[in-house]
Scaffold this active site. Sequence first.
Site, mmCIF file in Angstrom:
data_model
loop_
_atom_site.group_PDB
_atom_site.id
_atom_site.type_symbol
_atom_site.label_atom_id
_atom_site.label_comp_id
_atom_site.label_asym_id
_atom_site.label_seq_id
_atom_site.Cartn_x
_atom_site.Cartn_y
_atom_site.Cartn_z
ATOM 1 N N ASP A 32 48.588 -95.817 -1.728
ATOM 2 C CA ASP A 32 49.079 -94.434 -1.835
ATOM 3 C C ASP A 32 48.715 -93.887 -3.223
ATOM 4 O O ASP A 32 48.814 -94.584 -4.221
ATOM 5 C CB ASP A 32 50.602 -94.423 -1.629
ATOM 6 C CG ASP A 32 51.136 -93.042 -1.350
ATOM 7 O OD1 ASP A 32 51.627 -92.817 -0.224
ATOM 8 O OD2 ASP A 32 51.078 -92.171 -2.251
ATOM 9 N N ILE A 33 48.282 -92.618 -3.267
ATOM 10 C CA ILE A 33 47.910 -92.035 -4.580
ATOM 11 C C ILE A 33 49.121 -91.717 -5.441
ATOM 12 O O ILE A 33 48.980 -91.559 -6.651
ATOM 13 C CB ILE A 33 47.076 -90.713 -4.494
ATOM 14 C CG1 ILE A 33 47.513 -89.841 -3.354
ATOM 15 C CG2 ILE A 33 45.592 -90.974 -4.518
ATOM 16 C CD1 ILE A 33 47.007 -88.419 -3.512
ATOM 17 N N ASN A 45 57.735 -91.922 8.264
ATOM 18 C CA ASN A 45 58.354 -90.601 8.311
ATOM 19 C C ASN A 45 57.711 -89.842 9.464
ATOM 20 O O ASN A 45 56.482 -89.844 9.585
ATOM 21 C CB ASN A 45 58.107 -89.843 6.997
ATOM 22 C CG ASN A 45 58.713 -90.551 5.796
ATOM 23 O OD1 ASN A 45 59.806 -91.099 5.885
ATOM 24 N ND2 ASN A 45 57.999 -90.552 4.679
ATOM 25 N N GLY A 100 60.623 -85.826 7.132
ATOM 26 C CA GLY A 100 60.007 -85.651 5.819
ATOM 27 C C GLY A 100 58.532 -85.979 5.788
ATOM 28 O O GLY A 100 57.973 -86.271 4.727
ATOM 29 N N GLN A 101 57.879 -85.914 6.945
ATOM 30 C CA GLN A 101 56.443 -86.238 6.987
ATOM 31 C C GLN A 101 55.640 -85.134 6.318
ATOM 32 O O GLN A 101 55.821 -83.949 6.622
ATOM 33 C CB GLN A 101 55.998 -86.403 8.444
ATOM 34 C CG GLN A 101 54.539 -86.829 8.584
ATOM 35 C CD GLN A 101 54.137 -87.071 10.034
ATOM 36 O OE1 GLN A 101 54.940 -86.899 10.953
ATOM 37 N NE2 GLN A 101 52.897 -87.468 10.229
ATOM 38 N N HIS A 132 51.200 -92.727 9.767
ATOM 39 C CA HIS A 132 50.993 -93.777 8.758
ATOM 40 C C HIS A 132 52.289 -94.548 8.560
ATOM 41 O O HIS A 132 53.377 -93.986 8.653
ATOM 42 C CB HIS A 132 50.511 -93.194 7.428
ATOM 43 C CG HIS A 132 51.335 -92.046 6.921
ATOM 44 N ND1 HIS A 132 51.209 -90.775 7.424
ATOM 45 C CD2 HIS A 132 52.296 -91.984 5.971
ATOM 46 C CE1 HIS A 132 52.050 -89.964 6.809
ATOM 47 N NE2 HIS A 132 52.738 -90.676 5.924
ATOM 48 N N LEU A 133 52.136 -95.843 8.281
ATOM 49 C CA LEU A 133 53.259 -96.677 7.875
ATOM 50 C C LEU A 133 53.147 -96.885 6.377
ATOM 51 O O LEU A 133 52.067 -97.221 5.866
ATOM 52 C CB LEU A 133 53.213 -98.052 8.569
ATOM 53 C CG LEU A 133 53.234 -98.061 10.101
ATOM 54 C CD1 LEU A 133 53.194 -99.508 10.604
ATOM 55 C CD2 LEU A 133 54.473 -97.340 10.625
ATOM 56 N N HIS A 134 54.245 -96.679 5.667
ATOM 57 C CA HIS A 134 54.300 -97.005 4.242
ATOM 58 C C HIS A 134 54.730 -98.469 4.127
ATOM 59 O O HIS A 134 55.741 -98.862 4.731
ATOM 60 C CB HIS A 134 55.359 -96.167 3.527
ATOM 61 C CG HIS A 134 55.126 -94.692 3.517
ATOM 62 N ND1 HIS A 134 54.677 -94.016 2.402
ATOM 63 C CD2 HIS A 134 55.302 -93.757 4.481
ATOM 64 C CE1 HIS A 134 54.597 -92.718 2.687
ATOM 65 N NE2 HIS A 134 54.972 -92.532 3.939
HETATM 66 P P1 AMP Z 1 54.625 -88.839 4.225
HETATM 67 O O1 AMP Z 1 55.620 -88.033 3.423
HETATM 68 O O2 AMP Z 1 55.249 -89.966 4.963
HETATM 69 O O3 AMP Z 1 53.773 -87.949 5.089
HETATM 70 O O4 AMP Z 1 53.701 -89.543 3.157
HETATM 71 C C1 AMP Z 1 52.414 -89.120 2.849
HETATM 72 C C2 AMP Z 1 51.923 -89.998 1.717
HETATM 73 O O5 AMP Z 1 50.529 -89.844 1.621
HETATM 74 C C3 AMP Z 1 52.525 -89.658 0.349
HETATM 75 O O6 AMP Z 1 53.181 -90.813 -0.174
HETATM 76 C C4 AMP Z 1 51.297 -89.274 -0.482
HETATM 77 O O7 AMP Z 1 51.385 -89.691 -1.816
HETATM 78 C C5 AMP Z 1 50.180 -89.955 0.270
HETATM 79 N N1 AMP Z 1 48.859 -89.372 0.128
HETATM 80 C C6 AMP Z 1 48.524 -88.070 0.294
HETATM 81 N N2 AMP Z 1 47.187 -87.901 0.110
HETATM 82 C C7 AMP Z 1 46.679 -89.129 -0.152
HETATM 83 C C8 AMP Z 1 45.369 -89.621 -0.428
HETATM 84 N N3 AMP Z 1 44.304 -88.806 -0.479
HETATM 85 N N4 AMP Z 1 45.215 -90.941 -0.660
HETATM 86 C C9 AMP Z 1 46.275 -91.777 -0.618
HETATM 87 N N5 AMP Z 1 47.537 -91.377 -0.367
HETATM 88 C C10 AMP Z 1 47.742 -90.072 -0.139
#
Ligand code: AMP
Length: 112
Positions: free
Chosen positions: A29-30, A83, A89-90, A96-98
């Site tokens: 994650d960035i 999310n 909160g998506q 995606h899975l964190h």
């Molecule tokens: P969510 O709130 O579950 O949709 O999480 C989206 C996640 O994607 C957040 O933690 C962001 O920091 C991450 N994210 C967004 N753009 C990128 C990217 N280009 N590369 C890696 N992570 C990203």
Amino acid sequence: MTCIFCRIVAGEAPARIVLADEHVLAFHDIRPAAPVHVLVVPRAHVASLWELDDRRLAGHLLFAASEVARLCGLERGFRVIANARHDGGQEVDHLHLHVLGGKRLGRMLAPL
Ligand code: AMP
Ligand code: ZN
């Protein structure tokens, strides 16, 4: 193509890849929320868990999350979060899975 995770899957946007196979991709994650914060995404665009209709893909995603945990040395423990949609909160509308770990994570599920 506007979906940022589809662009990463296509190799059109940069990412620090942790794991890649036929069905899923995992990358850092960035904006990490923990010392280890990796996202596991399906290669095919699925908007969220609400739209997921492929049981095998669901298995691939969860198994990849466990592989990420092992690859990242999270034997002390970790958390997997998905999310979904507005109330969940998506922010990125590609499922995606964190996978979070590398420190003692605080409790998330407080009573109402
Ligand atoms: P969510 O709130 O579950 O949709 O999480 C989206 C996640 O994607 C957040 O933690 C962001 O920091 C991450 N994210 C967004 N753009 C990128 C990217 N280009 N590369 C890696 N992570 C990203
Ligand atoms: Zn996408």
